[in-house]
Design a protein around this motif. Structure first.
Motif, PDB file in Angstrom:
ATOM      1  N   ARG A  11      12.702  85.276 -71.021  1.00  0.00           N
ATOM      2  CA  ARG A  11      13.279  84.172 -70.251  1.00  0.00           C
ATOM      3  C   ARG A  11      14.755  83.993 -70.592  1.00  0.00           C
ATOM      4  NH1 ARG A  11      14.297  78.685 -69.692  1.00  0.00           N
ATOM      5  NH2 ARG A  11      13.485  77.782 -67.753  1.00  0.00           N
ATOM      6  N   GLU A  12      15.090  84.133 -71.866  1.00  0.00           N
ATOM      7  CA  GLU A  12      16.478  83.987 -72.285  1.00  0.00           C
ATOM      8  C   GLU A  12      17.331  85.113 -71.706  1.00  0.00           C
ATOM      9  OE1 GLU A  12      19.071  84.015 -76.430  1.00  0.00           O
ATOM     10  OE2 GLU A  12      16.936  83.511 -76.511  1.00  0.00           O
ATOM     11  N   ARG A  13      16.795  86.332 -71.689  1.00  0.00           N
ATOM     12  CA  ARG A  13      17.543  87.450 -71.117  1.00  0.00           C
ATOM     13  C   ARG A  13      17.746  87.266 -69.621  1.00  0.00           C
ATOM     14  NH1 ARG A  13      13.787  90.769 -73.645  1.00  0.00           N
ATOM     15  NH2 ARG A  13      13.565  92.160 -71.835  1.00  0.00           N
ATOM     16  N   LEU A  14      16.725  86.759 -68.946  1.00  0.00           N
ATOM     17  CA  LEU A  14      16.854  86.502 -67.513  1.00  0.00           C
ATOM     18  C   LEU A  14      17.930  85.462 -67.226  1.00  0.00           C
ATOM     19  CD1 LEU A  14      13.099  86.519 -66.502  1.00  0.00           C
ATOM     20  CD2 LEU A  14      14.875  87.932 -65.434  1.00  0.00           C
ATOM     21  N   LEU A  15      17.934  84.387 -67.999  1.00  0.00           N
ATOM     22  CA  LEU A  15      18.928  83.338 -67.783  1.00  0.00           C
ATOM     23  C   LEU A  15      20.336  83.834 -68.105  1.00  0.00           C
ATOM     24  CD1 LEU A  15      17.141  80.109 -69.050  1.00  0.00           C
ATOM     25  CD2 LEU A  15      17.977  80.573 -66.742  1.00  0.00           C
ATOM     26  N   ALA A  16      20.459  84.632 -69.158  1.00  0.00           N
ATOM     27  CA  ALA A  16      21.775  85.171 -69.509  1.00  0.00           C
ATOM     28  C   ALA A  16      22.277  86.100 -68.408  1.00  0.00           C
ATOM     29  CB  ALA A  16      21.704  85.905 -70.842  1.00  0.00           C
ATOM     30  N   ALA A  17      21.408  86.974 -67.919  1.00  0.00           N
ATOM     31  CA  ALA A  17      21.801  87.894 -66.853  1.00  0.00           C
ATOM     32  C   ALA A  17      22.136  87.138 -65.574  1.00  0.00           C
ATOM     33  CB  ALA A  17      20.677  88.901 -66.603  1.00  0.00           C
ATOM     34  N   ALA A  18      21.288  86.177 -65.213  1.00  0.00           N
ATOM     35  CA  ALA A  18      21.547  85.380 -64.013  1.00  0.00           C
ATOM     36  C   ALA A  18      22.856  84.622 -64.155  1.00  0.00           C
ATOM     37  CB  ALA A  18      20.395  84.416 -63.769  1.00  0.00           C
ATOM     38  N   GLY A  19      23.103  84.057 -65.329  1.00  0.00           N
ATOM     39  CA  GLY A  19      24.332  83.311 -65.549  1.00  0.00           C
ATOM     40  C   GLY A  19      25.568  84.174 -65.355  1.00  0.00           C
ATOM     41  N   GLU A  20      25.531  85.391 -65.880  1.00  0.00           N
ATOM     42  CA  GLU A  20      26.674  86.289 -65.726  1.00  0.00           C
ATOM     43  C   GLU A  20      26.875  86.686 -64.262  1.00  0.00           C
ATOM     44  OE1 GLU A  20      25.619  89.508 -68.247  1.00  0.00           O
ATOM     45  OE2 GLU A  20      25.920  88.375 -70.115  1.00  0.00           O
ATOM     46  N   LEU A  21      25.801  87.097 -63.622  1.00  0.00           N
ATOM     47  CA  LEU A  21      25.920  87.627 -62.264  1.00  0.00           C
ATOM     48  C   LEU A  21      26.183  86.546 -61.223  1.00  0.00           C
ATOM     49  CD1 LEU A  21      23.059  90.266 -62.483  1.00  0.00           C
ATOM     50  CD2 LEU A  21      25.503  90.747 -62.247  1.00  0.00           C
ATOM     51  N   PHE A  22      25.476  85.428 -61.307  1.00  0.00           N
ATOM     52  CA  PHE A  22      25.710  84.350 -60.345  1.00  0.00           C
ATOM     53  C   PHE A  22      27.143  83.844 -60.452  1.00  0.00           C
ATOM     54  CE2 PHE A  22      20.941  83.062 -60.483  1.00  0.00           C
ATOM     55  CZ  PHE A  22      20.637  84.036 -59.550  1.00  0.00           C
ATOM     56  N   TYR A  23      27.654  83.778 -61.672  1.00  0.00           N
ATOM     57  CA  TYR A  23      29.016  83.277 -61.865  1.00  0.00           C
ATOM     58  C   TYR A  23      30.053  84.317 -61.433  1.00  0.00           C
ATOM     59  CZ  TYR A  23      33.109  81.169 -64.013  1.00  0.00           C
ATOM     60  OH  TYR A  23      34.362  80.635 -64.220  1.00  0.00           O
ATOM     61  N   GLU A  24      29.847  85.566 -61.812  1.00  0.00           N
ATOM     62  CA  GLU A  24      30.841  86.602 -61.534  1.00  0.00           C
ATOM     63  C   GLU A  24      30.863  87.006 -60.062  1.00  0.00           C
ATOM     64  OE1 GLU A  24      29.640  89.760 -64.079  1.00  0.00           O
ATOM     65  OE2 GLU A  24      30.238  88.728 -65.927  1.00  0.00           O
ATOM     66  N   GLN A  25      29.676  87.108 -59.446  1.00  0.00           N
ATOM     67  CA  GLN A  25      29.590  87.687 -58.108  1.00  0.00           C
ATOM     68  C   GLN A  25      29.221  86.681 -57.023  1.00  0.00           C
ATOM     69  OE1 GLN A  25      26.990  91.107 -58.259  1.00  0.00           O
ATOM     70  NE2 GLN A  25      27.969  91.918 -60.092  1.00  0.00           N
TER      71      GLN A  25
END
Length: 202
Positions: A11-25
């Motif tokens: 869950r933490e990895r999913l949130l970290a990945a989502a946070g990076e991608l949603f913010y960047e792209q």
């Protein structure tokens, strides 16, 4: 490439990945498959933690909101001067930006342009707006202003705050901002405003 160690909870990895991608792209431009690839998890793992992308977006904004609140609380802690307490919103933003990065400006302002009415993540956009307006109004009242003046001052400070974030997003690709850091400029304008509007203290 995955985000973080494979030993971190999924869950933490999913949130970290989502946070990076949603913010960047951007939220709309980021598909679930991209989040899965960066997090290094399977679709079944995603759906074991989140009903779908909308819930993941909501969790992403909830996480950012909680970190923002903690950062602002940290900056406010120990400040007693009324003007400095009001200016803490700019200093907290500078600290948040240094720690978390802000290449595209404010994640909440960006999300507000993408998310339709009724989206579950809109609750966190509302929470962020209520925090900013409510806390600034409370700080202005504590500084000695009546309700109407406190409301007006909070609104003016929010214009400077949002303006700095919008300007930062506009100039994010410019290596050397011609007019300097917009956040520092907004803080300076806010300090001038407070000097003129707050009651004199003996």
């Amino acid at each position: 490439m995955t985000t973080g160690s494979a030993t971190r909870p999924a869950r933490e990895r999913l949130l970290a990945a989502a946070g990076e991608l949603f913010y960047e792209q951007g939220i709309a431009a980021t598909g679930v498959d991209a989040v899965l690839a960066r997090a290094g998890v399977s679709p079944s793992t995603l759906y074991a933690h989140f009903p779908g992308k909308d819930a993941l977006v909501a969790a992403y904004l909830e996480r950012r909101h909680r970190v923002w609140v903690q950062t602002w609380d940290e900056v406010l802690d120990g400040r007693t001067d009324p003007a400095e307490r009001l200016l803490s919103v700019f200093d907290a933003l500078a600290l948040y930006r240094a720690r978390e990065g802000s290449r595209r400006g404010c994640a909440f302002l960006a999300a507000a342009t993408e998310l339709p009415a009724g989206h579950p993540a809109r609750a966190w956009l509302d929470a962020d707006s209520h925090l900013l307006a409510g806390r600034l109004r409370e700080l202005a009242t504590a500084a000695g202003l009546d309700d109407a003046d406190a409301e007006d001052l909070a609104a003016a400070l929010l214009l400077l705050y949002d303006g700095a974030l919008a300007r930062w997003a506009r100039d994010a690709t410019v290596a050397d901002l011609a007019q300097g850091d917009p956040l520092a400029r907004a803080r300076g304008l806010a300090a001038d405003l407070l000097a003129a509007r707050l009651p004199a203290r003996s």
